[in-house]
Design a protein around this motif. Structure first.
Motif, PDB file in Angstrom:
ATOM      1  N   PRO A 121       0.834  -1.205   0.000  1.00  0.00           N
ATOM      2  CA  PRO A 121       0.000   0.000   0.000  1.00  0.00           C
ATOM      3  C   PRO A 121       0.873   1.261   0.000  1.00  0.00           C
ATOM      4  CG  PRO A 121       0.078  -0.949   2.189  1.00  0.00           C
ATOM      5  CD  PRO A 121       0.813  -1.902   1.279  1.00  0.00           C
ATOM      6  N   VAL A 122       0.273   2.371  -0.387  1.00  0.00           N
ATOM      7  CA  VAL A 122       0.954   3.669  -0.393  1.00  0.00           C
ATOM      8  C   VAL A 122       0.374   4.519   0.733  1.00  0.00           C
ATOM      9  CG1 VAL A 122       1.376   5.785  -1.715  1.00  0.00           C
ATOM     10  CG2 VAL A 122       1.400   3.562  -2.871  1.00  0.00           C
ATOM     11  N   PHE A 123       1.258   5.077   1.551  1.00  0.00           N
ATOM     12  CA  PHE A 123       0.860   5.951   2.650  1.00  0.00           C
ATOM     13  C   PHE A 123       1.181   7.398   2.279  1.00  0.00           C
ATOM     14  CE2 PHE A 123       1.202   1.829   4.547  1.00  0.00           C
ATOM     15  CZ  PHE A 123       0.202   1.811   5.505  1.00  0.00           C
ATOM     16  N   PRO A 124       0.522   8.372   2.905  1.00  0.00           N
ATOM     17  CA  PRO A 124       0.784   9.781   2.577  1.00  0.00           C
ATOM     18  C   PRO A 124       2.235  10.197   2.800  1.00  0.00           C
ATOM     19  CG  PRO A 124      -1.185   9.598   3.930  1.00  0.00           C
ATOM     20  CD  PRO A 124      -0.553   8.240   3.882  1.00  0.00           C
ATOM     21  N   SER A 125       2.914   9.570   3.760  1.00  0.00           N
ATOM     22  CA  SER A 125       4.286   9.928   4.081  1.00  0.00           C
ATOM     23  C   SER A 125       4.919   8.775   4.847  1.00  0.00           C
ATOM     24  CB  SER A 125       4.298  11.189   4.956  1.00  0.00           C
ATOM     25  OG  SER A 125       5.596  11.466   5.429  1.00  0.00           O
ATOM     26  N   ASP A 126       6.238   8.847   5.016  1.00  0.00           N
ATOM     27  CA  ASP A 126       6.902   7.867   5.877  1.00  0.00           C
ATOM     28  C   ASP A 126       6.846   8.316   7.333  1.00  0.00           C
ATOM     29  OD1 ASP A 126       8.651   9.985   5.482  1.00  0.00           O
ATOM     30  OD2 ASP A 126      10.423   8.738   5.666  1.00  0.00           O
ATOM     31  N   HIS A 127       6.213   9.456   7.596  1.00  0.00           N
ATOM     32  CA  HIS A 127       5.973   9.952   8.951  1.00  0.00           C
ATOM     33  C   HIS A 127       4.485  10.184   9.119  1.00  0.00           C
ATOM     34  CE1 HIS A 127      10.167  10.730  10.002  1.00  0.00           C
ATOM     35  NE2 HIS A 127      10.315  11.070   8.747  1.00  0.00           N
ATOM     36  N   TYR A 128       3.994   9.960  10.315  1.00  0.00           N
ATOM     37  CA  TYR A 128       2.604  10.269  10.597  1.00  0.00           C
ATOM     38  C   TYR A 128       2.510  11.726  11.018  1.00  0.00           C
ATOM     39  CZ  TYR A 128       2.209   5.201  10.802  1.00  0.00           C
ATOM     40  OH  TYR A 128       2.258   3.874  10.515  1.00  0.00           O
ATOM     41  N   GLY A 129       1.355  12.325  10.823  1.00  0.00           N
ATOM     42  CA  GLY A 129       1.115  13.676  11.309  1.00  0.00           C
ATOM     43  C   GLY A 129       0.513  13.612  12.690  1.00  0.00           C
ATOM     44  N   LEU A 130       0.846  14.584  13.525  1.00  0.00           N
ATOM     45  CA  LEU A 130       0.271  14.684  14.849  1.00  0.00           C
ATOM     46  C   LEU A 130      -0.434  16.022  14.968  1.00  0.00           C
ATOM     47  CD1 LEU A 130       3.233  13.370  17.046  1.00  0.00           C
ATOM     48  CD2 LEU A 130       1.206  12.118  16.323  1.00  0.00           C
ATOM     49  N   ILE A 131      -1.678  15.984  15.378  1.00  0.00           N
ATOM     50  CA  ILE A 131      -2.431  17.206  15.610  1.00  0.00           C
ATOM     51  C   ILE A 131      -2.622  17.363  17.104  1.00  0.00           C
ATOM     52  CG2 ILE A 131      -4.633  18.397  15.266  1.00  0.00           C
ATOM     53  CD1 ILE A 131      -4.934  16.855  12.646  1.00  0.00           C
ATOM     54  N   LEU A 132      -2.107  18.445  17.649  1.00  0.00           N
ATOM     55  CA  LEU A 132      -2.226  18.749  19.061  1.00  0.00           C
ATOM     56  C   LEU A 132      -3.290  19.823  19.210  1.00  0.00           C
ATOM     57  CD1 LEU A 132      -1.253  18.702  22.047  1.00  0.00           C
ATOM     58  CD2 LEU A 132       0.406  20.448  21.395  1.00  0.00           C
ATOM     59  N   THR A 133      -4.299  19.540  20.015  1.00  0.00           N
ATOM     60  CA  THR A 133      -5.336  20.517  20.302  1.00  0.00           C
ATOM     61  C   THR A 133      -5.124  21.011  21.728  1.00  0.00           C
ATOM     62  OG1 THR A 133      -6.877  19.333  18.867  1.00  0.00           O
ATOM     63  CG2 THR A 133      -7.830  20.926  20.416  1.00  0.00           C
ATOM     64  N   ILE A 134      -5.014  22.344  21.866  1.00  0.00           N
ATOM     65  CA  ILE A 134      -4.832  22.939  23.192  1.00  0.00           C
ATOM     66  C   ILE A 134      -5.938  23.935  23.438  1.00  0.00           C
ATOM     67  CG2 ILE A 134      -2.339  22.616  23.198  1.00  0.00           C
ATOM     68  CD1 ILE A 134      -2.062  25.567  22.525  1.00  0.00           C
ATOM     69  N   SER A 135      -6.112  24.282  24.695  1.00  0.00           N
ATOM     70  CA  SER A 135      -7.148  25.229  25.096  1.00  0.00           C
ATOM     71  C   SER A 135      -6.561  26.163  26.149  1.00  0.00           C
ATOM     72  CB  SER A 135      -8.354  24.471  25.679  1.00  0.00           C
ATOM     73  OG  SER A 135      -9.319  25.370  26.123  1.00  0.00           O
ATOM     74  N   SER A 136      -7.084  27.368  26.210  1.00  0.00           N
ATOM     75  CA  SER A 136      -6.661  28.329  27.204  1.00  0.00           C
ATOM     76  C   SER A 136      -7.084  27.864  28.591  1.00  0.00           C
ATOM     77  CB  SER A 136      -7.261  29.690  26.911  1.00  0.00           C
ATOM     78  OG  SER A 136      -6.971  30.600  27.932  1.00  0.00           O
ATOM     79  N   ASN A 137      -6.275  28.140  29.590  1.00  0.00           N
ATOM     80  CA  ASN A 137      -6.636  27.818  30.970  1.00  0.00           C
ATOM     81  C   ASN A 137      -7.713  28.743  31.507  1.00  0.00           C
ATOM     82  OD1 ASN A 137      -5.041  25.593  31.422  1.00  0.00           O
ATOM     83  ND2 ASN A 137      -3.313  26.782  32.168  1.00  0.00           N
ATOM     84  N   VAL A 138      -7.939  29.847  30.823  1.00  0.00           N
ATOM     85  CA  VAL A 138      -8.917  30.843  31.309  1.00  0.00           C
ATOM     86  C   VAL A 138     -10.321  30.411  30.989  1.00  0.00           C
ATOM     87  CG1 VAL A 138      -9.646  33.243  31.145  1.00  0.00           C
ATOM     88  CG2 VAL A 138      -7.236  32.653  31.009  1.00  0.00           C
TER      89      VAL A 138
END
Length: 138
Positions: A121-138
């Motif tokens: 199979p063909v993958f988008p990249s030889d690395h995976y993407g990481l999505i970090l979701t953050i939120s304000s403490n306020v």
């Protein structure tokens, strides 16, 4: 690559002095409102062959570890524990909400022939993407 939904105020890149592969660190200052700035950075580290002497030496150094306690995505998943796709966070005004791995599924209906017997199979990249979701403490 750095992506942000918020406006980038400043961007910089700085080459690693001893990089044999031309690697660098890229950083962006992001205006998050309320007179606060978030600095994010990324790099593509040197690729070391699995059985190289340099890699073996690094494995003995402090800091070479897989944090499976705080990163449940890695817990009990041996193939992912060998990857170095990571986030390192020092957050004072924000908190981590979620980490999502993307790009780890093959592209549908696309394959390549490695040799006469093996079709992969063909993958988008030889690395995976990481999505970090953050939120304000306020």
């Amino acid at each position: 690559m750095l992506l942000s939904k918020l406006r980038v105020e400043n961007f910089m890149s700085k080459p690693f002095l001893k990089s044999s592969m031309g690697r660098e660190i890229c950083a962006a200052e992001i205006d998050v409102g309320s007179n606060k700035t978030l600095v994010v950075a990324t790099s593509h580290l040197e690729s070391l062959p699995p059985n190289s002497e340099k890699r073996a030496k690094l494995k003995g150094e402090p800091g070479w570890t897989y944090d499976t306690k705080s990163n449940t995505m890695l817990k009990g998943n041996r193939p992912l524990q060998k990857r170095l796709d990571r986030f390192i966070c020092k957050l004072e005004d924000f908190r981590m909400m979620n980490v999502e791995m993307i790009g780890n599924e093959a592209i549908p209906d696309l394959s390549y022939r490695k040799n006469q017997k093996m079709v992969l199979p063909v993958f988008p990249s030889d690395h995976y993407g990481l999505i970090l979701t953050i939120s304000s403490n306020v």
